[in-house]
Design a protein around this motif. Structure first.
Motif, PDB file in Angstrom:
ATOM      1  N   PHE A 255       2.798   7.748  -3.758  1.00 20.05           N
ATOM      2  CA  PHE A 255       1.722   8.321  -4.770  1.00 20.05           C
ATOM      3  C   PHE A 255       0.345   8.341  -3.924  1.00 20.05           C
ATOM      4  O   PHE A 255      -0.224   9.326  -4.677  1.00 20.05           O
ATOM      5  N   LEU A 256       0.080   7.719  -3.072  1.00 22.22           N
ATOM      6  CA  LEU A 256      -1.147   8.142  -2.351  1.00 22.22           C
ATOM      7  C   LEU A 256      -1.143   9.658  -1.664  1.00 22.22           C
ATOM      8  O   LEU A 256      -2.168  10.177  -1.628  1.00 22.22           O
ATOM      9  N   SER A 257       0.185   9.982  -1.421  1.00 18.01           N
ATOM     10  CA  SER A 257       0.147  11.486  -0.953  1.00 18.01           C
ATOM     11  C   SER A 257      -0.290  12.362  -2.100  1.00 18.01           C
ATOM     12  O   SER A 257      -0.526  13.747  -1.934  1.00 18.01           O
ATOM     13  N   SER A 258       0.184  11.736  -3.421  1.00 18.09           N
ATOM     14  CA  SER A 258      -0.264  12.872  -4.691  1.00 18.09           C
ATOM     15  C   SER A 258      -1.879  12.895  -4.608  1.00 18.09           C
ATOM     16  O   SER A 258      -2.339  13.641  -5.460  1.00 18.09           O
ATOM     17  N   LEU A 259      -2.393  12.115  -4.159  1.00 19.04           N
ATOM     18  CA  LEU A 259      -4.235  11.813  -4.319  1.00 19.04           C
ATOM     19  C   LEU A 259      -4.873  12.264  -3.038  1.00 19.04           C
ATOM     20  O   LEU A 259      -5.922  13.047  -3.182  1.00 19.04           O
ATOM     21  N   PHE A 260      -4.119  11.946  -1.884  1.00 17.46           N
ATOM     22  CA  PHE A 260      -4.935  12.337  -0.514  1.00 17.46           C
ATOM     23  C   PHE A 260      -4.145  13.082   0.324  1.00 17.46           C
ATOM     24  O   PHE A 260      -2.940  12.705   0.505  1.00 17.46           O
ATOM     25  N   GLU A 261      -4.581  14.431   0.849  1.00 19.29           N
ATOM     26  CA  GLU A 261      -3.786  15.161   1.731  1.00 19.29           C
ATOM     27  C   GLU A 261      -3.078  14.630   3.245  1.00 19.29           C
ATOM     28  O   GLU A 261      -2.451  14.872   3.509  1.00 19.29           O
ATOM     29  N   TYR A 262      -4.288  13.607   3.607  1.00 24.18           N
ATOM     30  CA  TYR A 262      -3.921  13.074   4.950  1.00 24.18           C
ATOM     31  C   TYR A 262      -2.577  11.895   4.547  1.00 24.18           C
ATOM     32  O   TYR A 262      -2.163  11.227   5.678  1.00 24.18           O
ATOM     33  N   TYR A 263      -1.892  12.004   3.357  1.00 17.48           N
ATOM     34  CA  TYR A 263      -0.826  11.265   3.327  1.00 17.48           C
ATOM     35  C   TYR A 263       0.397  11.954   2.887  1.00 17.48           C
ATOM     36  O   TYR A 263       1.459  11.521   3.037  1.00 17.48           O
ATOM     37  N   GLN A 264      -0.029  13.255   2.960  1.00 16.52           N
ATOM     38  CA  GLN A 264       1.116  14.246   2.721  1.00 16.52           C
ATOM     39  C   GLN A 264       2.156  14.173   4.224  1.00 16.52           C
ATOM     40  O   GLN A 264       1.400  14.325   5.134  1.00 16.52           O
ATOM     41  N   GLY A 265       3.200  14.581   4.134  1.00 14.18           N
ATOM     42  CA  GLY A 265       4.054  14.561   5.389  1.00 14.18           C
ATOM     43  C   GLY A 265       4.778  13.305   5.818  1.00 14.18           C
ATOM     44  O   GLY A 265       5.667  13.279   6.767  1.00 14.18           O
ATOM     45  N   GLY A 266       4.174  12.136   5.106  1.00 13.94           N
ATOM     46  CA  GLY A 266       4.909  10.857   5.698  1.00 13.94           C
ATOM     47  C   GLY A 266       4.590  10.572   7.150  1.00 13.94           C
ATOM     48  O   GLY A 266       5.312   9.533   7.731  1.00 13.94           O
ATOM     49  N   LYS A 267       3.559  11.141   7.729  1.00 17.66           N
ATOM     50  CA  LYS A 267       2.933  10.687   9.058  1.00 17.66           C
ATOM     51  C   LYS A 267       1.887   9.861   9.184  1.00 17.66           C
ATOM     52  O   LYS A 267       0.980  10.011   8.450  1.00 17.66           O
ATOM     53  N   PRO A 268       1.646   9.099  10.414  1.00 16.70           N
ATOM     54  CA  PRO A 268       0.466   8.311  10.237  1.00 16.70           C
ATOM     55  C   PRO A 268      -0.703   8.746  11.026  1.00 16.70           C
ATOM     56  O   PRO A 268      -1.622   8.438  11.205  1.00 16.70           O
ATOM     57  N   THR A 269      -0.407  10.162  11.193  1.00 15.96           N
ATOM     58  CA  THR A 269      -1.644  10.982  11.689  1.00 15.96           C
ATOM     59  C   THR A 269      -1.868  12.109  10.816  1.00 15.96           C
ATOM     60  O   THR A 269      -0.961  12.682  10.141  1.00 15.96           O
TER      61      THR A 269
END
Length: 330
Positions: free
Chosen positions: A266-280
């Motif tokens: 869900f956070l990946s739908s809000l913030f780009e840096y959560y997309q991709g499932g990586k910690p970086t």
């Protein structure tokens, strides 16, 4: 003074203007006027109404076209600008991120809300490039049909434009993102024929929480500002003010708890840096948005989503915003 006189003279030359409909966005009212007037082009309508050139975005309350539209619609429907902005735009939501120390832009918004158009409106001051949710005009297919039946014409609803909300607060159906970032031709929902898509990731609980919160902002006289939001987040999540090492450690603990509670998907739908499932992100450690939101420079505006997610994730209800802020917050 001359500019204001000429604009008022132009308004007097407008033979009619439609009344604002329930929950209608001010840009939608201009689009309905354009449809009814039979003007040759959107540029002609904007010229007649004195709406500055530039994008007519659903979520932007900082650019000149929005403030020109606010002045125009408020004048023509004879409604105070403050009331028009609160009920027929997202202005009430964005105002909560303004600190009392954020003087230049805050004063401009306040002056414009009070109808003082001698003061230039603020330019874009909020950077939303790291936010992943859709920023195009959204519609509810069920509302489109019911508006057609009840009012004879569909229109753009403010509640459908709340950032990150993906479902209709009335019909509880998925919203359609139209891909229209701006209403260049003063389109209405009935004009949308293609490029329709619904959100891939949604959270009904978040939608309901944010919609209720926004409704409170629209109608309550007392509204939180950035300082009170920070105090509330710090208190609820028990973030110490010092020492710095303990504070930073707590920031990380809070972030991890929020990630576990709401889910990184869900956070990946809000913030780009959560997309991709990586910690970086872009070769660096993913930013801690809790820390950056609470320690940011007050001279820069940050999107309300950064502050509202940790409040929602904590389990508090929007009823907490019924408090008398100065008296009851810790």
């Amino acid at each position: 003074m001359a500019k204001g006189f000429l604009k008022q003279w132009s308004f007097n030359m407008v033979p009619f203007f439609p009344e604002l409909l329930p929950d209608e966005h001010i840009i939608s009212a201009i689009a309905r006027y354009h449809r009814i007037s039979g003007n040759r082009s959107a540029d002609d309508t904007r010229s007649i109404l004195g709406v500055p050139t530039g994008p007519l975005k659903p979520q932007d309350v900082f650019n000149r076209p929005f403030h020109g539209s606010l002045e125009t619609v408020s004048t023509l429907v004879q409604m105070p600008a403050t009331k028009t902005a609160n009920l027929h735009s997202l202005a009430a939501l964005y105002r909560i991120t303004m600190s009392p120390s954020f003087r230049p832009k805050r004063n401009q918004l306040d002056q414009w809300a009070q109808g003082n158009t001698d003061i230039p409106p603020p330019h874009q001051v909020m950077n939303d490039r790291m936010l992943a949710f859709d920023k195009s005009w959204q519609l509810c297919p069920e509302c489109l049909l019911s508006d057609q039946r009840q009012f004879g014409i569909p229109y753009w609803h403010v509640a459908h434009q709340i950032p990150s909300v993906t479902s209709c607060n009335f019909h509880h159906t998925p919203l359609v993102a139209t891909a229209l970032k701006t209403l260049s031709n003063l389109e209405l929902p009935s004009d949308v024929r293609c490029n329709q898509r619904t959100a891939a990731i949604s959270n009904p609980d978040w939608d309901a929480w944010l919609t209720v919160f926004f409704s409170k902002l629209q109608t309550q006289n007392v509204r939180p500002n950035l300082d009170t939001l920070k105090r509330l987040i710090t208190s609820i999540w028990d973030i110490p003010s010092r020492p710095q090492k303990a504070r930073n450690s707590r920031f990380q603990q809070v972030l991890e708890q929020i990630e576990q509670t709401v889910g990184e998907q869900f956070l990946s739908s809000l913030f780009e840096y959560y997309q991709g499932g990586k910690p970086t992100h872009r070769g660096r450690r993913r930013p801690n948005f809790i820390r950056t939101s609470l320690v940011q420079d007050a001279s820069k505006l940050r999107h309300p989503i950064y502050y509202l997610i940790p409040l929602w994730a904590s389990g508090v209800t929007p009823a907490i915003f019924d408090l008398q802020w100065d008296d009851e917050l810790p």
